[in-house]
Scaffold this active site. Structure first.
Site, PDB file in Angstrom:
ATOM      1  N   ASN A   1      -6.036  -2.896   2.010  1.00 48.19           N
ATOM      2  CA  ASN A   1      -6.046  -4.308   2.113  1.00 48.19           C
ATOM      3  C   ASN A   1      -7.262  -4.638   2.462  1.00 48.19           C
ATOM      4  O   ASN A   1      -8.449  -4.245   2.758  1.00 48.19           O
ATOM      5  CB  ASN A   1      -5.452  -4.943   3.673  1.00 48.19           C
ATOM      6  CG  ASN A   1      -3.727  -4.570   3.307  1.00 48.19           C
ATOM      7  OD1 ASN A   1      -3.343  -4.515   2.076  1.00 48.19           O
ATOM      8  ND2 ASN A   1      -2.980  -4.849   4.314  1.00 48.19           N
TER       9      ASN A   1
ATOM     10  N   ARG B   1       1.004  -1.148  -0.125  1.00 50.32           N
ATOM     11  CA  ARG B   1      -0.113   0.159  -0.013  1.00 50.32           C
ATOM     12  C   ARG B   1       0.922   1.177   0.094  1.00 50.32           C
ATOM     13  O   ARG B   1       0.795   2.372  -0.710  1.00 50.32           O
ATOM     14  CB  ARG B   1      -0.992  -0.022   1.051  1.00 50.32           C
ATOM     15  CG  ARG B   1      -2.113  -1.235   1.157  1.00 50.32           C
ATOM     16  CD  ARG B   1      -2.589  -1.291   2.382  1.00 50.32           C
ATOM     17  NE  ARG B   1      -2.048  -1.503   3.557  1.00 50.32           N
ATOM     18  CZ  ARG B   1      -2.447  -1.390   4.662  1.00 50.32           C
ATOM     19  NH1 ARG B   1      -3.637  -0.947   5.145  1.00 50.32           N
ATOM     20  NH2 ARG B   1      -1.448  -1.764   5.700  1.00 50.32           N
TER      21      ARG B   1
END
Length: 102
Positions: A45, A27
């Protein structure tokens, strides 16, 4: 992002990345790459072990981001598949900045 990209076509696309992509700073790197390309978007996520998100910006930069999401990612990730959906032209960017969502 401003509209000074000489009338560049703007687009938006959703993505889902499969493989070993959690716990490997995916990320954070996605956020960095999106900002480097001048894109707006978000990344997060999922509880099934994938990473999902959306990117918006000039079509040519979106293309570059799609390649990065499909082939590169973070240094220690292993991408098995990248799925892109809901790709569409937009009149203006609807998101601000690039953020990790939880």
């Amino acid at each position: 992002m401003s509209n000074d990209a000489a009338g560049a076509k703007l687009c938006s696309v959703d993505f889902e990345i499969f493989g070993h992509v959690q716990g490997v700073c995916f990320r954070m790197y996605t956020e960095k790459e999106g900002l480097r390309l001048g894109l707006c978007g978000w990344v997060k996520n999922t509880n099934k072990g994938t990473v999902v998100g959306q990117v918006q910006g000039p079509a040519d930069m979106i293309r570059e981001m799609k390649v990065w999401l499909s082939k590169e990612g973070s240094p220690s990730c292993r991408i098995t598949r990248a799925s892109f959906s809901n790709e569409r032209s937009i009149d203006k960017v609807e998101l601000f900045g690039f953020k990790t969502r939880f």
